[in-house]
Design a protein around this motif. Structure first.
Motif, PDB file in Angstrom:
ATOM      1  N   PRO A 210     -19.824  -8.611  14.909  1.00 28.51           N
ATOM      2  CA  PRO A 210     -20.537  -9.484  14.102  1.00 28.51           C
ATOM      3  C   PRO A 210     -20.296  -9.122  12.662  1.00 28.51           C
ATOM      4  O   PRO A 210     -20.216  -7.918  12.279  1.00 28.51           O
ATOM      5  N   ALA A 211     -20.364 -10.035  11.679  1.00 31.13           N
ATOM      6  CA  ALA A 211     -20.199 -10.018  10.389  1.00 31.13           C
ATOM      7  C   ALA A 211     -21.138  -9.214   9.381  1.00 31.13           C
ATOM      8  O   ALA A 211     -21.028  -8.405   8.774  1.00 31.13           O
ATOM      9  N   ARG A 212     -22.187  -9.345  10.226  1.00 26.31           N
ATOM     10  CA  ARG A 212     -23.557  -8.584   9.678  1.00 26.31           C
ATOM     11  C   ARG A 212     -23.056  -6.750   9.486  1.00 26.31           C
ATOM     12  O   ARG A 212     -23.960  -6.286   8.971  1.00 26.31           O
ATOM     13  N   SER A 213     -22.185  -6.472  10.356  1.00 27.51           N
ATOM     14  CA  SER A 213     -22.044  -5.117  10.668  1.00 27.51           C
ATOM     15  C   SER A 213     -21.329  -4.765   9.630  1.00 27.51           C
ATOM     16  O   SER A 213     -21.336  -3.432   9.259  1.00 27.51           O
ATOM     17  N   GLN A 214     -20.705  -5.352   8.605  1.00 28.39           N
ATOM     18  CA  GLN A 214     -20.148  -5.031   7.310  1.00 28.39           C
ATOM     19  C   GLN A 214     -18.810  -4.067   7.630  1.00 28.39           C
ATOM     20  O   GLN A 214     -18.518  -3.095   6.840  1.00 28.39           O
ATOM     21  N   LEU A 215     -18.201  -4.193   8.871  1.00 24.37           N
ATOM     22  CA  LEU A 215     -17.093  -3.413   9.028  1.00 24.37           C
ATOM     23  C   LEU A 215     -15.929  -3.183   8.095  1.00 24.37           C
ATOM     24  O   LEU A 215     -15.471  -2.366   7.729  1.00 24.37           O
ATOM     25  N   SER A 216     -15.488  -4.350   7.740  1.00 26.07           N
ATOM     26  CA  SER A 216     -14.432  -4.458   6.899  1.00 26.07           C
ATOM     27  C   SER A 216     -14.871  -3.864   5.401  1.00 26.07           C
ATOM     28  O   SER A 216     -13.947  -3.162   4.937  1.00 26.07           O
ATOM     29  N   ARG A 217     -15.930  -4.086   4.938  1.00 29.79           N
ATOM     30  CA  ARG A 217     -16.663  -3.191   3.498  1.00 29.79           C
ATOM     31  C   ARG A 217     -16.347  -1.956   3.786  1.00 29.79           C
ATOM     32  O   ARG A 217     -15.961  -1.093   2.949  1.00 29.79           O
ATOM     33  N   PHE A 218     -16.658  -1.295   4.834  1.00 25.64           N
ATOM     34  CA  PHE A 218     -17.099  -0.006   5.296  1.00 25.64           C
ATOM     35  C   PHE A 218     -15.691   0.634   5.108  1.00 25.64           C
ATOM     36  O   PHE A 218     -15.266   1.768   4.567  1.00 25.64           O
ATOM     37  N   THR A 219     -14.814   0.066   6.156  1.00 23.36           N
ATOM     38  CA  THR A 219     -13.265   0.648   6.153  1.00 23.36           C
ATOM     39  C   THR A 219     -12.685   0.519   4.633  1.00 23.36           C
ATOM     40  O   THR A 219     -11.919   1.260   4.427  1.00 23.36           O
ATOM     41  N   GLY A 220     -13.052  -0.483   3.973  1.00 21.85           N
ATOM     42  CA  GLY A 220     -12.350  -0.714   2.767  1.00 21.85           C
ATOM     43  C   GLY A 220     -12.538   0.570   1.829  1.00 21.85           C
ATOM     44  O   GLY A 220     -11.872   1.140   1.202  1.00 21.85           O
ATOM     45  N   LEU A 221     -13.970   1.093   1.645  1.00 20.57           N
ATOM     46  CA  LEU A 221     -14.460   2.221   1.127  1.00 20.57           C
ATOM     47  C   LEU A 221     -13.599   3.341   1.725  1.00 20.57           C
ATOM     48  O   LEU A 221     -13.444   4.388   0.932  1.00 20.57           O
ATOM     49  N   LEU A 222     -13.499   3.379   3.043  1.00 19.44           N
ATOM     50  CA  LEU A 222     -12.794   4.564   3.454  1.00 19.44           C
ATOM     51  C   LEU A 222     -11.478   4.723   3.128  1.00 19.44           C
ATOM     52  O   LEU A 222     -10.784   5.695   2.876  1.00 19.44           O
ATOM     53  N   LEU A 223     -10.592   3.656   3.113  1.00 18.40           N
ATOM     54  CA  LEU A 223      -9.380   3.436   2.846  1.00 18.40           C
ATOM     55  C   LEU A 223      -9.111   3.892   1.364  1.00 18.40           C
ATOM     56  O   LEU A 223      -8.303   4.471   0.970  1.00 18.40           O
ATOM     57  N   ILE A 224     -10.014   3.140   0.591  1.00 18.66           N
ATOM     58  CA  ILE A 224     -10.054   3.683  -1.019  1.00 18.66           C
ATOM     59  C   ILE A 224     -10.230   5.392  -0.987  1.00 18.66           C
ATOM     60  O   ILE A 224      -9.533   5.958  -1.839  1.00 18.66           O
ATOM     61  N   GLY A 225     -11.315   6.016  -0.359  1.00 14.26           N
ATOM     62  CA  GLY A 225     -11.091   7.068  -0.588  1.00 14.26           C
ATOM     63  C   GLY A 225     -10.256   8.029   0.029  1.00 14.26           C
ATOM     64  O   GLY A 225     -10.071   9.087  -0.367  1.00 14.26           O
ATOM     65  N   TRP A 226      -9.714   7.485   1.170  1.00 18.07           N
ATOM     66  CA  TRP A 226      -8.464   7.963   1.433  1.00 18.07           C
ATOM     67  C   TRP A 226      -7.207   8.138   0.663  1.00 18.07           C
ATOM     68  O   TRP A 226      -6.500   9.217   0.571  1.00 18.07           O
ATOM     69  N   GLY A 227      -7.285   7.208   0.199  1.00 16.46           N
ATOM     70  CA  GLY A 227      -6.080   6.989  -0.899  1.00 16.46           C
ATOM     71  C   GLY A 227      -6.096   8.048  -2.091  1.00 16.46           C
ATOM     72  O   GLY A 227      -5.329   8.662  -2.680  1.00 16.46           O
ATOM     73  N   ALA A 228      -7.309   7.934  -2.541  1.00 15.35           N
ATOM     74  CA  ALA A 228      -7.712   8.895  -3.633  1.00 15.35           C
ATOM     75  C   ALA A 228      -7.566  10.319  -3.431  1.00 15.35           C
ATOM     76  O   ALA A 228      -7.081  11.160  -3.945  1.00 15.35           O
ATOM     77  N   TRP A 229      -7.980  10.649  -1.915  1.00 15.85           N
ATOM     78  CA  TRP A 229      -7.822  12.031  -1.511  1.00 15.85           C
ATOM     79  C   TRP A 229      -6.210  12.257  -1.576  1.00 15.85           C
ATOM     80  O   TRP A 229      -5.981  13.726  -1.778  1.00 15.85           O
ATOM     81  N   VAL A 230      -5.457  11.383  -0.853  1.00 17.96           N
ATOM     82  CA  VAL A 230      -3.970  11.656  -0.829  1.00 17.96           C
ATOM     83  C   VAL A 230      -3.561  12.056  -2.344  1.00 17.96           C
ATOM     84  O   VAL A 230      -2.643  13.027  -2.464  1.00 17.96           O
ATOM     85  N   ILE A 231      -3.783  11.201  -3.393  1.00 11.51           N
ATOM     86  CA  ILE A 231      -3.631  11.522  -4.820  1.00 11.51           C
ATOM     87  C   ILE A 231      -3.832  12.731  -5.200  1.00 11.51           C
ATOM     88  O   ILE A 231      -3.160  13.583  -5.687  1.00 11.51           O
ATOM     89  N   LEU A 232      -5.174  13.031  -5.030  1.00 14.34           N
ATOM     90  CA  LEU A 232      -5.677  14.463  -5.483  1.00 14.34           C
ATOM     91  C   LEU A 232      -5.068  15.429  -4.597  1.00 14.34           C
ATOM     92  O   LEU A 232      -4.841  16.605  -5.278  1.00 14.34           O
ATOM     93  N   ALA A 233      -4.789  15.391  -3.291  1.00 17.01           N
ATOM     94  CA  ALA A 233      -4.152  16.571  -2.799  1.00 17.01           C
ATOM     95  C   ALA A 233      -2.937  17.069  -3.350  1.00 17.01           C
ATOM     96  O   ALA A 233      -2.386  17.770  -3.382  1.00 17.01           O
ATOM     97  N   ALA A 234      -1.961  15.821  -3.405  1.00 11.56           N
ATOM     98  CA  ALA A 234      -0.761  15.760  -3.980  1.00 11.56           C
ATOM     99  C   ALA A 234      -0.676  16.529  -5.327  1.00 11.56           C
ATOM    100  O   ALA A 234      -0.105  17.509  -5.666  1.00 11.56           O
ATOM    101  N   MET A 235      -1.771  16.365  -6.291  1.00  6.51           N
ATOM    102  CA  MET A 235      -2.048  16.858  -7.679  1.00  6.51           C
ATOM    103  C   MET A 235      -2.141  18.290  -7.463  1.00  6.51           C
ATOM    104  O   MET A 235      -1.720  18.975  -8.064  1.00  6.51           O
ATOM    105  N   ALA A 236      -3.124  18.626  -6.548  1.00  7.76           N
ATOM    106  CA  ALA A 236      -3.472  20.048  -6.460  1.00  7.76           C
ATOM    107  C   ALA A 236      -2.221  20.942  -5.670  1.00  7.76           C
ATOM    108  O   ALA A 236      -2.004  21.939  -6.181  1.00  7.76           O
ATOM    109  N   GLY A 237      -1.578  20.314  -5.022  1.00  6.94           N
ATOM    110  CA  GLY A 237      -0.311  20.840  -4.465  1.00  6.94           C
ATOM    111  C   GLY A 237       0.765  21.259  -5.605  1.00  6.94           C
ATOM    112  O   GLY A 237       1.341  22.214  -5.554  1.00  6.94           O
ATOM    113  N   VAL A 238       0.880  20.295  -6.700  1.00  3.66           N
ATOM    114  CA  VAL A 238       1.792  20.332  -7.473  1.00  3.66           C
ATOM    115  C   VAL A 238       1.417  21.462  -8.641  1.00  3.66           C
ATOM    116  O   VAL A 238       2.128  22.493  -8.974  1.00  3.66           O
ATOM    117  N   ASN A 239       0.240  21.559  -8.908  1.00  3.27           N
ATOM    118  CA  ASN A 239      -0.621  22.462  -9.690  1.00  3.27           C
ATOM    119  C   ASN A 239      -0.492  23.943  -9.148  1.00  3.27           C
ATOM    120  O   ASN A 239      -0.629  24.921  -9.501  1.00  3.27           O
TER     121      ASN A 239
END
Length: 239
Positions: A210-239
């Motif tokens: 059901p739409a009220r579960s807000q599944l798409s918005r929740f996964t949207g936040l997870l995907l954004i966080g995942w992408g940010a983590w990938v970038i930060l992890a790459a930067m930390a690896g470079v440094n």
């Protein structure tokens, strides 16, 4: 009626399994073929179209079953039946068109890929994750998702258009709902069966929960966080 429902579900499951097998088989042959040839292009289209149908047909089960039930009721009252096969055909045509567009984009914008057809660029991978996450929370995505979640309302409004046109329209709504998510195939690997199945399960869950579960918005936040983590992890690896 219950037996017909199970027959339809079994047919969809079989079609999805066959599509996944054809995707992986054509992909194996594709990697051993010379790029740019007519044979290569045909195989690439077969791979994309079979993969899209394998992923999207199960998520269309509620709409297909609802269409079949409404058609049976109208036929019992003396009305003209609406063949479910035409509805499915219209839906499949739209995803075949999407497959052609994805294939064309892949050919026109070549990027380095692994053997499983995943992007090798960390920045591009993170961009795919963040773009998918942002799209999940847009009003347009939510509008298209609501149409996919309410097949009964969809058919009530459009029944007079006929099965084929309804299938085409439902396919358009489906593509509009999921097209950015399909870009994630290049993050996990276009030829990675676990990634294909995982995305297919999520797309189906998104439409059936059901739409009220807000599944798409929740996964949207997870995907954004995942992408940010990938970038930060790459930067930390470079440094």
């Amino acid at each position: 009626m219950a037996s017909e429902r199970w027959i339809i579900l079994a047919a969809l499951a079989l079609a999805a399994a066959a599509g996944l097998w054809l995707t992986l088989s054509s992909g194996d042959i594709l990697m051993a073929s010379a790029s740019g040839t007519a044979f290569y292009l045909v195989l690439l289209f077969v791979m994309w179209s079979s993969m899209m149908l394998a992923m999207m047909l199960p998520s269309a089960a509620p709409a297909i079953l609802t269409h079949r039930a409404m058609s049976a009721r109208l036929a019992a009252r003396g009305g003209l039946p609406s063949p479910p096969a035409l509805f499915v055909a219209g839906y499949a045509v739209i995803w075949a068109a999407f497959s052609l567009a994805a294939m064309t984009l892949q050919l026109l914008v070549p990027v380095p890929l692994t053997g499983m057809m995943a992007v090798t660029s960390t920045a591009l991978g993170a961009t795919l994750l963040i773009a998918a996450g942002l799209y999940q929370m847009t009003p347009f995505k939510q509008s298209c998702l609501r149409k996919c979640q309410s097949p009964l309302l969809f058919f009530a409004r459009r029944w007079r258009e006929g099965a084929l046109r309804m299938g085409l329209r439902h396919g358009v709504d489906c593509v509009a709902c999921c097209w950015v998510l399909m870009g994630l195939l290049f993050y996990g690997g276009v030829m990675e069966p676990r990634w294909i199945v995982g995305l297919a399960v999520f797309v189906a869950a998104e439409k059936m929960i059901p739409a009220r579960s807000q599944l798409s918005r929740f996964t949207g936040l997870l995907l954004i966080g995942w992408g940010a983590w990938v970038i930060l992890a790459a930067m930390a690896g470079v440094n």
